[in-house]
Every structure is written in structure tokens, then in C-alpha cells.
Design an enzyme around this catalytic site. Structure first.
Site, short mmCIF file in Angstrom:
data_model
loop_
_atom_site.label_atom_id
_atom_site.label_comp_id
_atom_site.label_asym_id
_atom_site.label_seq_id
_atom_site.Cartn_x
_atom_site.Cartn_y
_atom_site.Cartn_z
N CYS A 205 0.84 -1.19 0.00
CA CYS A 205 0.00 0.00 0.00
C CYS A 205 0.88 1.25 0.00
CB CYS A 205 -0.89 0.00 1.24
SG CYS A 205 -2.04 -1.39 1.31
N CYS A 208 2.35 2.77 3.23
CA CYS A 208 3.28 1.97 4.04
C CYS A 208 4.48 1.44 3.25
CB CYS A 208 2.54 0.79 4.67
SG CYS A 208 1.05 1.27 5.57
N CYS A 231 2.95 -8.03 6.97
CA CYS A 231 1.53 -7.67 7.15
C CYS A 231 0.78 -8.71 7.96
CB CYS A 231 0.87 -7.47 5.80
SG CYS A 231 0.80 -8.97 4.79
#
Length: 236
Positions: A205, A208, A231
Site C-alpha cells: 500500500c 506503508c 503484514c
């Protein structure tokens, strides 16, 4: 031997890995589909490793099911690549799966910038829960993990018990180097995310993910400065 987690034992997995020892990535992909057929799904993040696996899967099982986790927070370049990938591999069934909560709903329930205030919760909502729902439909899933990516992945085997998703995880590329991944992409003229050309070896993403510095491992650009390195998809 068809391994069916949660009844599968570690001893059975070790035996299968001994039998597969010395095989190449294409052999492992073949073994996966010969063993599980339509009960095997590939969860593709569209990284460089993903381009390699899509190519190998397309050779072995055209029509195979592939899922892409659309968190709603991907880079524009990633969404552009998804379109190119679907055009390049028209025979593969590539489906986007999304979280139950929209970005607005998440903000209303958990506050703005959850990826900063509680990054693990953000990953759980936008990655883990939708993938868990998807993997519950299959006995096994495939991943592009490589051992050299980071210390947390150095012990990954071709075939793994995935306690997190109560599944069997198949990782055909564990022995590949970063250079070998790119040799395959270039030799086969595969599409790839142009952010890779800007020092983004691992792309998630946009909130991040950052570029990495020379000498850093490929995962160092993910959640930089937070102490977070995964994650949660690949934590047991």
C-alpha cells in the site's frame, strides 16, 4: 500424497519436501496443480515474483484461479499493472478481492490513518480477513516467497503448513535470487510494476511503502521505521 491441513502432520510435510528436494520452480507449480487441482489458488500481490509465478502457472494450468488483494490503497502503478497482467495472461482467471469495509467505513469506525495509529489492525481488515475468507474455499494456496527476501522468510519450504489460514502454502520460488527473478521477467518479456525501477523491490500500500537504500534487504521499505516487517499473511 495430498496434504489436508489441519489433519496434516509436520512429519508428512517434511516427507513431501524431501521428495521435492532438487526440483525446480516449474516442477513445484506442476506438483501443486497435480496434487490439488482447482483446490489450489494463487494469491498474487503483483510483485516481481508474482510475474514469474503467473508465467509458470500459465504454462501449467491455463484457467487457474488467481486472486489479487485490492486494499483500496495500492499505488496507481499497481492498478495499471493489474490491467496489463490481465491482458498478458488472458487465459488466467485473475480476480480482485476487497475488504468488507470501504475506506470511508473504516475511517468512520477506526479513525483516520489507521495504517499509522494501528498498522496491524489496518492489515488485518484490508488483507488478512479478505484473504482468510477466500482461502477457506481452498485446500492450498501458492505464494511468491523467497528465502533471501528477509530473515523472517529464510526457513520457508516448498510446502508449508499455514497455521494462520489453516491451509497448505506452496512456495515454488524459495531458492530464487532477485537477479534470477529479473532474468526471467526480461527473458520472457513479462509486464512488471515500474516502481521496481525506482528502488521499490517490495510494493504494498502506498501509505506503508517506500524506496530502499543500497544494501538494505528487499523488505526494508515496508512500514519503514515502525519495527513492523510483515503484514501478517506469512506469520505462523
Amino acid at each position: 500424497m495430498i496434504l489436508d491441513y489441519p489433519t496434516t502432520t509436520q512429519e508428512e510435510v517434511e516427507k513431501v519436501n524431501e521428495e521435492l528436494d532438487g526440483r525446480n520452480a516449474l516442477d513445484i507449480v506442476k506438483w501443486g496443480y497435480e496434487t490439488y487441482g482447482d483446490d489450489l489458488v494463487y494469491a498474487c500481490s503483483l510483485g516481481a515474483e508474482g510475474m514469474v509465478l503467473l508465467d509458470l502457472i500459465n504454462r501449467v494450468k491455463p484457467g487457474a484461479r488467481v486472486v489479487f488483494l485490492d486494499t483500496d490503497f495500492h499505488f496507481k502503478q499497481t492498478y495499471d499493472l493489474l490491467k496489463k497482467v490481465r491482458e498478458h495472461f488472458p487465459d488466467l482467471s485473475i480476480e480482485s478481492i476487497k475488504p468488507e469495509l470501504s475506506v470511508k467505513e473504516q475511517s468512520e469506525q477506526y479513525g483516520d490513518k489507521l495504517w499509522e495509529t494501528a498498522p496491524d489492525k489496518c492489515c488485518a481488515l484490508r488483507k488478512l480477513e479478505p484473504l482468510e475468507k477466500e482461502l477457506s474455499k481452498h485446500k492450498a494456496w501458492m505464494s511468491g516467497l523467497r528465502r533471501e527476501q528477509s530473515p523472517t522468510r529464510k526457513n520457508t519450504q516448498f510446502v508449508n503448513i499455514d497455521n494462520r489460514f489453516q491451509s497448505i502454502k506452496i512456495a515454488p520460488l524459495i531458492h530464487w535470487t532477485w537477479d534470477e527473478v529479473w532474468e526471467h521477467i526480461k527473458e520472457n518479456n513479462l509486464p512488471y510494476n515500474i516502481l521496481h525501477d525506482q528502488n521499490f523491490p517490495s510494493i504494498g500500500c502506498f501509505h506503508c511503502t517506500s524506496a530502499v537504500l543500497d544494501g538494505q534487504d528487499s523488505r526494508s521499505g515496508r512500514w519503514s521505521g515502525s519495527g513492523k516487517t510483515e503484514c501478517g499473511l506469512h506469520k505462523e
